[in-house]
Design a protein around this motif. Structure first.
Motif, short mmCIF file in Angstrom:
data_model
loop_
_atom_site.label_atom_id
_atom_site.label_comp_id
_atom_site.label_asym_id
_atom_site.label_seq_id
_atom_site.Cartn_x
_atom_site.Cartn_y
_atom_site.Cartn_z
N SER A 88 9.52 -5.30 -1.09
CA SER A 88 9.16 -4.60 0.14
C SER A 88 8.34 -5.49 1.07
O SER A 88 7.33 -5.06 1.64
CB SER A 88 8.38 -3.31 -0.19
N LYS A 140 8.24 4.01 -4.84
CA LYS A 140 7.76 4.00 -6.23
C LYS A 140 8.93 4.01 -7.20
O LYS A 140 8.90 3.32 -8.24
CB LYS A 140 6.85 5.20 -6.46
N LYS A 188 -4.79 2.93 -7.13
CA LYS A 188 -4.70 2.77 -5.68
C LYS A 188 -5.90 2.02 -5.12
O LYS A 188 -5.77 1.22 -4.19
CB LYS A 188 -4.60 4.15 -5.02
N GLU A 191 0.83 -1.21 0.00
CA GLU A 191 0.00 0.00 0.00
C GLU A 191 0.86 1.26 0.00
O GLU A 191 0.44 2.30 -0.53
CB GLU A 191 -0.93 -0.01 1.21
N ASP A 192 2.07 1.19 0.58
CA ASP A 192 2.94 2.37 0.62
C ASP A 192 3.47 2.74 -0.76
O ASP A 192 4.01 3.84 -0.94
CB ASP A 192 4.13 2.11 1.56
N THR A 199 2.04 6.00 -2.15
CA THR A 199 2.23 7.26 -1.42
C THR A 199 3.70 7.64 -1.28
O THR A 199 4.03 8.83 -1.24
CB THR A 199 1.60 7.15 -0.02
N GLU A 200 4.59 6.70 -1.17
CA GLU A 200 6.00 6.98 -0.96
C GLU A 200 6.73 7.03 -2.31
O GLU A 200 6.69 6.08 -3.09
CB GLU A 200 6.64 5.92 -0.07
N ARG A 206 -5.25 -1.55 -5.70
CA ARG A 206 -3.91 -2.00 -5.31
C ARG A 206 -3.23 -2.72 -6.48
O ARG A 206 -2.65 -3.79 -6.34
CB ARG A 206 -3.96 -2.90 -4.08
#
Length: 214
Positions: free
Chosen positions: A90, A42, A62, A33-34, A37-38, A65
């Motif tokens: 990750s 990315k 998003k 999920e990060d 946003t990060e 997912r």
């Protein structure tokens, strides 16, 4: 064509691939999920696929997912899928699938054919071959008219015979007490009272019996 690749640890896979049946896009599922946003995560994710094709493009979804990865050709997409499918990214096992191509026949969305457009009220235009229907001719019972014309004063004509549950229908002709040629002159109409016309007696409805067949 046969290719051999490694994914994850020491897992070896042999896959028969026909590149003419593949697309040039992959769908990455079960991504962290990060990733959405990060920026650092990315950039690390995109670097994995840019090693196979520098012109690769990414579309992030998003809500689902998922990430759509579009390559310049199907060969690069197949090689990336072969090497990166079910690898760890990750802390998540990344799944890669080929995107399905949908052929709609036209690059633009066409409106539906107006096959039943004439059902809209008011209709925009009638369909091909449509013609206005003519009103039906009124039904005239000549037998009834002929029978009534033959009746004289006091006679009757039965239209419908009575049944155990329905009355008969009878046409009565009123009697003229003055006669056909006994009509008074216009000068005498004010002096002499007019005779009363015969009242038509209404047909009595038959009594209802529970045992009668309906």
């Amino acid at each position: 064509m046969q290719q051999t690749g490694r994914g994850g640890a020491a897992e070896e896979a042999t896959v028969d691939v026909k590149f003419t049946d593949l697309t040039n896009a992959l769908i990455a599922c079960k991504v962290p999920e990060d990733l959405f946003t990060e920026g650092r995560l990315k950039a690390s994710f995109e670097a994995l696929f840019r090693s196979f094709d520098p012109e690769v493009q990414f579309q992030y979804f998003k809500s689902f997912r998922r990430v759509r990865i579009s390559f310049s050709d199907a060969l690069a997409a197949a090689e990336a899928r072969l090497r990166l499918h079910k690898t760890d990214f990750s802390g998540k096992e990344m799944r890669l699938y080929f995107a399905q191509s949908v052929h709609i026949g036209s690059p633009r969305l066409e409106p539906p054919k107006p096959d039943k457009q004439f059902l809209i009220s008011p209709p925009a235009s009638p369909p091909v071959g449509w013609a206005q229907s003519q009103d039906a001719m009124p039904v005239v019972n000549y037998d009834l008219l002929c029978a009534i014309s033959k009746l004289g004063p006091g006679d009757k004509y039965e239209l419908q015979t009575a049944t155990p549950t329905t009355p008969s229908v009878v046409v009565h002709v009123c009697d003229d007490e003055r006669g056909v040629n006994s009509a008074p002159d216009d000068s005498d109409q004010d002096d002499q009272p007019r005779p009363l016309r015969q009242k038509i007696v209404q047909t009595r409805r038959p009594d209802f019996t529970p045992g009668a067949e309906q």
